[in-house]
Design an enzyme around this catalytic site. Structure first.
Site, PDB file in Angstrom:
ATOM      1  N   ASP A  30      25.582 -35.473  46.950  1.00  0.00           N
ATOM      2  CA  ASP A  30      25.997 -36.208  48.143  1.00  0.00           C
ATOM      3  C   ASP A  30      27.460 -36.632  47.977  1.00  0.00           C
ATOM      4  O   ASP A  30      27.882 -37.071  46.899  1.00  0.00           O
ATOM      5  CB  ASP A  30      25.093 -37.438  48.340  1.00  0.00           C
ATOM      6  CG  ASP A  30      25.234 -38.018  49.734  1.00  0.00           C
ATOM      7  OD1 ASP A  30      24.264 -37.914  50.510  1.00  0.00           O
ATOM      8  OD2 ASP A  30      26.309 -38.572  50.052  1.00  0.00           O
ATOM      9  N   HIS A  46      17.925 -23.438  59.207  1.00  0.00           N
ATOM     10  CA  HIS A  46      18.181 -24.686  59.932  1.00  0.00           C
ATOM     11  C   HIS A  46      16.896 -25.279  60.496  1.00  0.00           C
ATOM     12  O   HIS A  46      16.213 -24.646  61.299  1.00  0.00           O
ATOM     13  CB  HIS A  46      19.182 -24.465  61.072  1.00  0.00           C
ATOM     14  CG  HIS A  46      19.493 -25.725  61.810  1.00  0.00           C
ATOM     15  ND1 HIS A  46      20.461 -26.605  61.382  1.00  0.00           N
ATOM     16  CD2 HIS A  46      18.926 -26.282  62.909  1.00  0.00           C
ATOM     17  CE1 HIS A  46      20.494 -27.647  62.199  1.00  0.00           C
ATOM     18  NE2 HIS A  46      19.562 -27.472  63.127  1.00  0.00           N
ATOM     19  N   HIS A 109      17.046 -32.825  55.243  1.00  0.00           N
ATOM     20  CA  HIS A 109      17.473 -32.983  53.853  1.00  0.00           C
ATOM     21  C   HIS A 109      16.672 -34.076  53.172  1.00  0.00           C
ATOM     22  O   HIS A 109      16.334 -35.089  53.778  1.00  0.00           O
ATOM     23  CB  HIS A 109      18.978 -33.283  53.759  1.00  0.00           C
ATOM     24  CG  HIS A 109      19.441 -34.399  54.615  1.00  0.00           C
ATOM     25  ND1 HIS A 109      19.658 -34.254  55.972  1.00  0.00           N
ATOM     26  CD2 HIS A 109      19.740 -35.689  54.342  1.00  0.00           C
ATOM     27  CE1 HIS A 109      20.060 -35.405  56.480  1.00  0.00           C
ATOM     28  NE2 HIS A 109      20.112 -36.304  55.501  1.00  0.00           N
ATOM     29  N   HIS A 111      16.852 -36.734  50.172  1.00  0.00           N
ATOM     30  CA  HIS A 111      17.737 -37.428  49.227  1.00  0.00           C
ATOM     31  C   HIS A 111      16.990 -37.619  47.910  1.00  0.00           C
ATOM     32  O   HIS A 111      15.827 -38.026  47.900  1.00  0.00           O
ATOM     33  CB  HIS A 111      18.103 -38.829  49.738  1.00  0.00           C
ATOM     34  CG  HIS A 111      18.934 -38.858  50.972  1.00  0.00           C
ATOM     35  ND1 HIS A 111      20.294 -39.085  50.945  1.00  0.00           N
ATOM     36  CD2 HIS A 111      18.609 -38.696  52.286  1.00  0.00           C
ATOM     37  CE1 HIS A 111      20.769 -39.091  52.183  1.00  0.00           C
ATOM     38  NE2 HIS A 111      19.762 -38.862  53.013  1.00  0.00           N
TER      39      HIS A 111
HETATM   40  P1  5GP Z   1      21.367 -38.975  56.340  1.00  0.00           P
HETATM   41  O1  5GP Z   1      21.959 -40.307  56.696  1.00  0.00           O
HETATM   42  O2  5GP Z   1      21.481 -37.997  57.480  1.00  0.00           O
HETATM   43  O3  5GP Z   1      19.968 -39.071  55.808  1.00  0.00           O
HETATM   44  O4  5GP Z   1      22.200 -38.441  55.127  1.00  0.00           O
HETATM   45  C1  5GP Z   1      23.306 -37.610  55.255  1.00  0.00           C
HETATM   46  C2  5GP Z   1      23.999 -37.592  53.920  1.00  0.00           C
HETATM   47  O5  5GP Z   1      24.918 -36.530  53.910  1.00  0.00           O
HETATM   48  C3  5GP Z   1      24.773 -38.875  53.622  1.00  0.00           C
HETATM   49  O6  5GP Z   1      24.282 -39.485  52.434  1.00  0.00           O
HETATM   50  C4  5GP Z   1      26.222 -38.383  53.454  1.00  0.00           C
HETATM   51  O7  5GP Z   1      26.924 -39.056  52.435  1.00  0.00           O
HETATM   52  C5  5GP Z   1      26.042 -36.918  53.161  1.00  0.00           C
HETATM   53  N1  5GP Z   1      27.149 -36.084  53.612  1.00  0.00           N
HETATM   54  C6  5GP Z   1      27.758 -36.154  54.822  1.00  0.00           C
HETATM   55  N2  5GP Z   1      28.732 -35.220  54.910  1.00  0.00           N
HETATM   56  C7  5GP Z   1      28.727 -34.557  53.722  1.00  0.00           C
HETATM   57  C8  5GP Z   1      29.515 -33.472  53.203  1.00  0.00           C
HETATM   58  O8  5GP Z   1      30.405 -32.923  53.859  1.00  0.00           O
HETATM   59  N3  5GP Z   1      29.239 -33.054  51.952  1.00  0.00           N
HETATM   60  C9  5GP Z   1      28.255 -33.637  51.194  1.00  0.00           C
HETATM   61  N4  5GP Z   1      28.076 -33.147  49.966  1.00  0.00           N
HETATM   62  N5  5GP Z   1      27.478 -34.652  51.654  1.00  0.00           N
HETATM   63  C10 5GP Z   1      27.720 -35.102  52.903  1.00  0.00           C
HETATM   64 ZN    ZN Z   2      21.826 -26.584  59.865  1.00  0.00          ZN
END
Ligand code: 5GP
Ligand code: ZN
Length: 123
Positions: A30, A46, A109, A111
């Site tokens: 992340d 996707h 995704h 985490h």
């Molecule tokens: P969500 O809030 O959708 O569950 O988590 C999205 C995650 O993607 C966040 O923890 C954020 O830091 C991560 N993220 C967003 N943009 C990028 C990116 O360009 N590269 C990487 N490696 N992580 C990203």
């Molecule tokens: Zn996608």
């Protein structure tokens, strides 16, 4: 999927620190880690959100979850037991779904958040 950030990461159009890859899954660090270990496990295909999944997604969801302990072990946050049998180490696995669930990127995704505390986000 056009204009999907994580599809672009799968396609290597956007760089990421990949920690695992197979025919179905990609795992990478992340960009804004909440803890010493913060990895994202995604399907290469996707899927927007867990909320759109049904029984047909069982194999890919199973693969994503089953990868977590392997990655945790490789990144030093597996659960282990001390001499008294007390558990130590560990990590959290989390899928955010929709705005109220805190989902910001609409490509499914998982985490994997772990390592020694304190973490940036508690809980
Ligand atoms: P969500 O809030 O959708 O569950 O988590 C999205 C995650 O993607 C966040 O923890 C954020 O830091 C991560 N993220 C967003 N943009 C990028 C990116 O360009 N590269 C990487 N490696 N992580 C990203
Ligand atoms: Zn996608």
């Amino acid at each position: 999927m056009d204009n999907c950030l994580f599809c672009k990461i799968v396609a290597k159009q956007i760089p990421s620190t990949v920690v695992y890859e197979d025919d179905d899954l990609l795992a990478f660090k992340d960009i804004h880690p909440h803890a010493p270990v913060h990895l994202l496990v995604i399907p290469k295909v996707h899927v927007s959100t867990l909320s759109e999944c049904d029984a047909s997604h069982t194999p890919i969801l199973g693969k994503m979850l089953a990868l977590a302990p392997k990655l945790a072990a490789e990144h030093g946050c597996a659960v282990s037991y001390d001499a008294d049998g007390k558990p130590q180490g560990g990590y959290k696995t989390l899928i955010n779904s929709g705005p109220d669930g805190g989902q910001e990127v609409y490509h499914l995704h998982l985490h994997l958040v772990g390592g020694p505390r304190p973490w940036r986000v508690q809980g």
